[in-house]
Scaffold this motif. Sequence first.
Motif, PDB file in Angstrom:
ATOM      1  N   LYS A   1       9.433   4.801   6.655  1.00  0.00           N
ATOM      2  CA  LYS A   1       9.458   3.336   6.544  1.00  0.00           C
ATOM      3  C   LYS A   1       8.068   2.751   6.744  1.00  0.00           C
ATOM      4  N   ILE A   2       7.304   3.309   7.689  1.00  0.00           N
ATOM      5  CA  ILE A   2       5.940   2.826   7.928  1.00  0.00           C
ATOM      6  C   ILE A   2       5.081   3.059   6.688  1.00  0.00           C
ATOM      7  N   VAL A   3       5.196   4.241   6.073  1.00  0.00           N
ATOM      8  CA  VAL A   3       4.408   4.547   4.875  1.00  0.00           C
ATOM      9  C   VAL A   3       4.849   3.648   3.720  1.00  0.00           C
ATOM     10  N   GLU A   4       6.170   3.376   3.621  1.00  0.00           N
ATOM     11  CA  GLU A   4       6.695   2.540   2.540  1.00  0.00           C
ATOM     12  C   GLU A   4       6.161   1.111   2.641  1.00  0.00           C
ATOM     13  N   LYS A   5       6.128   0.585   3.867  1.00  0.00           N
ATOM     14  CA  LYS A   5       5.705  -0.810   4.047  1.00  0.00           C
ATOM     15  C   LYS A   5       4.192  -0.957   4.140  1.00  0.00           C
ATOM     16  N   LEU A   6       3.549  -0.046   4.872  1.00  0.00           N
ATOM     17  CA  LEU A   6       2.118  -0.187   5.127  1.00  0.00           C
ATOM     18  C   LEU A   6       1.263   0.727   4.274  1.00  0.00           C
ATOM     19  N   SER A   7       1.886   1.520   3.421  1.00  0.00           N
ATOM     20  CA  SER A   7       1.222   2.537   2.587  1.00  0.00           C
ATOM     21  C   SER A   7       0.450   3.509   3.468  1.00  0.00           C
ATOM     22  N   ASN A   8      -0.562   4.135   2.931  1.00  0.00           N
ATOM     23  CA  ASN A   8      -1.311   5.135   3.691  1.00  0.00           C
ATOM     24  C   ASN A   8      -2.593   4.579   4.292  1.00  0.00           C
ATOM     25  N   SER A   9      -2.673   3.270   4.380  1.00  0.00           N
ATOM     26  CA  SER A   9      -3.864   2.680   4.989  1.00  0.00           C
ATOM     27  C   SER A   9      -3.880   3.006   6.473  1.00  0.00           C
ATOM     28  N   PRO A  10      -5.062   3.114   7.064  1.00  0.00           N
ATOM     29  CA  PRO A  10      -5.114   3.467   8.483  1.00  0.00           C
ATOM     30  C   PRO A  10      -4.430   2.407   9.344  1.00  0.00           C
TER      31      PRO A  10
END
Length: 196
Positions: free
Chosen positions: A125-134
Amino acid sequence: MIPRLSRFIDVIRRIEHNVLNSFFGQPPKELALAYVHNPAPLAPRKFSLQDIIGDGFLMAVPKFRRTIEKRLKRKFGSPQYVLKILQPKTNILVCKECGHHYESGRLCGHCYKKIESETKEIQEKIVEKLSNSPIDKEVIVLYEGENVPDQPKEFWKGKRIIEMKKERPHWFSKNLLQKSTQEPSDSKDVKPTDLA
């Protein structure tokens, strides 16, 4: 013709014999045999490893047998150092949540699989919403039916909220996400303590 040739050879041999006797005395047998017949030349001798080594040479070998005690210690170990024999475990506990067995000082493997799968869902869910940005800001996870807690605006500054579309598992306490450096919270949820 052949008898004359043989007589001629005999005469030459006698002359040689007499001449050699008069100058050198009795000729050596090897020299006499050389004149009697011409043997075939000897083939060059081949040297093998057996000729070089002979009977063999000694290497470092044990001088004495190992005692039975030392042999058994090598095979089974010793209680003072390392014991190689399989021994029954006496530190097995029963998990209060799922009823599976686990070793004391370790987490229950069955319960940990549930936690691992829940953590993977949160990460997706974190990757889906925030993508792979640091992720340099704190992330707050809210499950279905939970409201954003009443906090001052300074508390929400720079934080990111991730919403999960399911109910919070009973074992996933809200306090697990709190930092230990924060002030104690007023919530009545208790952190799990009996981890053996």
